[in-house]
Design a protein around this motif. Structure first.
Motif, PDB file in Angstrom:
ATOM      1  N   ILE A   4       0.836  -1.205   0.000  1.00 55.77           N
ATOM      2  CA  ILE A   4       0.000   0.000   0.000  1.00 55.77           C
ATOM      3  C   ILE A   4       0.871   1.254   0.000  1.00 55.77           C
ATOM      4  N   ALA A   5       1.924   1.256   0.823  1.00 51.55           N
ATOM      5  CA  ALA A   5       2.807   2.424   0.915  1.00 51.55           C
ATOM      6  C   ALA A   5       3.448   2.754  -0.430  1.00 51.55           C
ATOM      7  N   LYS A   6       3.694   1.743  -1.230  1.00 53.99           N
ATOM      8  CA  LYS A   6       4.362   1.966  -2.517  1.00 53.99           C
ATOM      9  C   LYS A   6       3.463   2.643  -3.546  1.00 53.99           C
ATOM     10  N   ILE A   7       2.135   2.572  -3.351  1.00 51.04           N
ATOM     11  CA  ILE A   7       1.243   3.206  -4.330  1.00 51.04           C
ATOM     12  C   ILE A   7       0.414   4.349  -3.745  1.00 51.04           C
ATOM     13  N   HIS A   8       0.367   4.449  -2.413  1.00 49.19           N
ATOM     14  CA  HIS A   8      -0.499   5.442  -1.771  1.00 49.19           C
ATOM     15  C   HIS A   8       0.058   6.850  -1.951  1.00 49.19           C
ATOM     16  N   GLN A   9      -0.834   7.803  -2.257  1.00 48.13           N
ATOM     17  CA  GLN A   9      -0.426   9.179  -2.512  1.00 48.13           C
ATOM     18  C   GLN A   9      -0.779  10.133  -1.377  1.00 48.13           C
ATOM     19  N   GLY A  10      -1.486   9.641  -0.367  1.00 55.62           N
ATOM     20  CA  GLY A  10      -1.842  10.493   0.772  1.00 55.62           C
ATOM     21  C   GLY A  10      -0.885  10.263   1.929  1.00 55.62           C
ATOM     22  N   ASP A  11      -1.428  10.092   3.121  1.00 57.51           N
ATOM     23  CA  ASP A  11      -0.579   9.783   4.270  1.00 57.51           C
ATOM     24  C   ASP A  11      -1.208   8.660   5.081  1.00 57.51           C
TER      25      ASP A  11
END
Length: 573
Positions: free
Chosen positions: A381-388
């Motif tokens: 998820i961290a690799k594609i997530h654009q928020g925080d």
């Protein structure tokens, strides 16, 4: 004797006061200990001083006896607690901490905590410095997350009004920065920063001897009490007009820790001092901290927290001193109400059209379990997530600021890796435990490792009595220090010894009533038998969707704790 002198406890100072005074503003001889490869631990005063830098020395108690047989010292390592005001962390930062946990933690896990941050467990001495430098490179530190200072500042993580959350979180960050130690010790020791003459340094708020005891601060946004305001020394309750934050009600003197067998110690709710406008926030924060700095008990650490200072000098006296130091007059508190304190799981849409996904993380332990690779899923998820990401004070995690176009992709990863399960009961979501064994040196009984099976038993009881759609705020803490916040639960277990707990009941769902001890020093089997009977009574006799904690008080099974300084140790029931 003057009035000022009466406000200070006289007597021989606790040894921690000597330690802080002689520490050269928290430097001690930590650098020399780091270079000593004869032992894996820290010696003498440094064992305590590293706490001010966010670390606790621990060892694996499961293997301690075996190592003694082998004539080896305990497997010393450190637990590090990061400083994340309001629990906000970026995906890029997550990727870095995931990698460090994988490469250098004995357990490989990331542990989300009740202090709305993460912990590394099991970091050996040769890797400690690189741990701090890795975190620093991503914009994270562990300054003042332990020790006699103001610790990580909490903030409601999943509010109904997202614009107010942004403003409140910004204040949580400002408060954290304002109350940080000013010494350069952290940078010198861990980041190879330039050494400066400590005699030229000064701690204007904390004082050069720092606080008498740990100090905890929160910012909370009603109607959610997800940070448990009554567990903390200082709380700012957000008051908004529309989508604009206009000020705070200030609550002072909460705390849950106590000592078994010592009736001079007890959990205590915070007192409401009144309302302040935004521009006075930092002044009031500094005034509360400095008053506790000057008046707190430096003779007996068991009575050193703010809650005991208020009881000793009087709430009104303490409040007036804060007004004097902050040059403010508290107004009457603005009305607010707490209706819940759990996290809102699943997807929630913010007023900006972005989506927030709250994931249930049992015990906050992010690790790849059999058929449940949570750590791998979070990394993906961290690799594609654009928020925080937002860590919650209930050990869960929010994937925040997700655009509609990414929502399905993130949900697919979460489902595939066991991060999003429809089968998780409300009871499991409303249950929590501290870390306890095998790593916490203070642990007396199991907590984290016991919780999953304990919840399964309670789920079975609820189903047996036709209450499967209900839940109870249920918490376990392995010792009386309160990290699992059992003293604000409807059912709280407090570790007393191996497989022995004190059973407390009668708190409420809103977190505004302390539970009373119902049975002392009993086994988990005895506890479950008692709970089965009580849940049966609750099912038969409850009124108008009455919560369990309210029922046991109304039914006279336990008396409510009204004034814990005076009635917490009244008869058990």
């Amino acid at each position: 004797m003057s009035d000022d002198q009466k406000l200070v406890v006289e007597g021989k100072l606790a040894d921690n006061e000597r330690l802080k005074k002689e520490s050269n503003l928290l430097r001690g001889t930590i650098v020399q200990d780091l270079a000593d490869d004869v032992t894996g631990g820290f010696t003498a005063d440094n064992f305590q001083l590293i706490r001010f830098h966010g670390m606790y020395q621990q060892d694996d108690r499961d293997i301690r006896a075996e190592r003694i047989k082998q004539k080896l010292e305990p497997l010393h390592n450190v637990m590090l607690r990061a400083r994340l005001p309001g629990g906000v962390i970026t995906p890029k930062q997550w990727i870095e901490i995931d990698q460090f946990a994988q490469d250098y933690s004995m357990y490989g896990s990331i542990r989300l905590t009740t202090r709305q941050t993460f912990q590394f467990h099991g970091v050996l001495k040769p890797h400690i410095k690189s741990m701090h430098q890795t975190l620093n490179a991503t914009g994270i530190d562990s300054i003042a997350t332990a020790g006699d200072v103001n610790r990580n500042v909490l903030c409601t993580s999943n509010p109904i009004e997202s614009k107010v959350h942004q403003q409140a979180w910004e204040w949580a960050t400002k408060i954290s920065e304002h109350l940080l130690p000013k010494t350069n010790a952290y940078a010198e020791i861990w980041l190879d920063g330039e050494k400066i003459d400590s005699t030229q340094e000064n701690e204007p708020i904390l004082g050069n001897n720092y606080l008498p005891r740990k100090f905890k601060t929160t910012v909370v946004i009603p109607p959610q009490n997800d940070v448990d305001v009554h567990a903390n020394d200082l709380n700012f309750v957000a008051i908004a007009e529309g989508d604009k934050l206009v000020g705070f009600n200030v609550l002072v003197g909460g705390g849950l820790a106590m000592t078994h067998g010592d009736k001079s110690t007890y959990p205590r709710k915070a007192d409401d001092f009144g309302f302040i406008s935004l521009e006075k926030t930092l002044d009031v924060a500094a005034a509360v901290v400095s008053t506790q700095r000057d008046w707190g008990n430096r003779v007996n650490r068991k009575n050193a927290k703010t809650k005991y200072t208020l009881e000793r000098v009087g709430v009104e006296t303490f409040k007036q001193e804060v007004e004097k130091r902050a040059n403010v007059k508290f107004e009457s508190s603005r009305p607010y109400e707490f209706t819940s304190r759990g996290d809102r799981f699943g997807w929630v849409e913010g007023i900006d059209g972005k989506h927030h996904l709250t994931l249930f993380i049992e015990n906050g332990r992010i690790l790849d379990f059999p058929n449940k690779p949570l750590k791998t899923g979070m990394l993906q998820i961290a690799k594609i997530h654009q928020g925080d990401f937002r860590l919650t004070a209930n050990q869960n995690l929010i994937v925040a600021g997700v655009p509609e176009s990414q929502k399905q992709a993130i949900e697919d990863i979460a489902v595939e890796h066991g991060l999003m399960e429809s089968s998780v009961s409300k009871q499991r979501q409303d249950s929590m435990a501290c870390v306890s064994l095998p790593t916490c040196p203070l642990a007396m009984a199991e907590a984290e490792r016991y919780l999953p099976d304990a919840v399964t038993e309670i789920e079975s009881m609820l189903s047996k009595h036709g209450m499967q759609d209900q839940s109870i705020i249920y918490r376990i803490t392995g010792c009386p220090n309160g990290c699992g916040r059992a003293m604000l639960s409807e059912i709280g277990l407090v570790g007393k010894g191996p497989n022995k707990y004190n059973l407390h009941i009668g708190g409420n769902r809103e977190g505004t009533r302390i539970p009373r001890m119902y049975r002392e020093n009993i086994s988990d089997t005895e506890i479950m038998s008692i709970l089965d009977e009580l849940i049966g009574q609750w099912a038969e006799q409850r009124e108008n969707n009455e919560a369990f904690g309210d029922f046991v008080v109304r039914a006279g099974i336990v008396k409510p704790v009204v004034d814990s300084a005076r009635d917490f140790y009244d008869e058990l029931s």
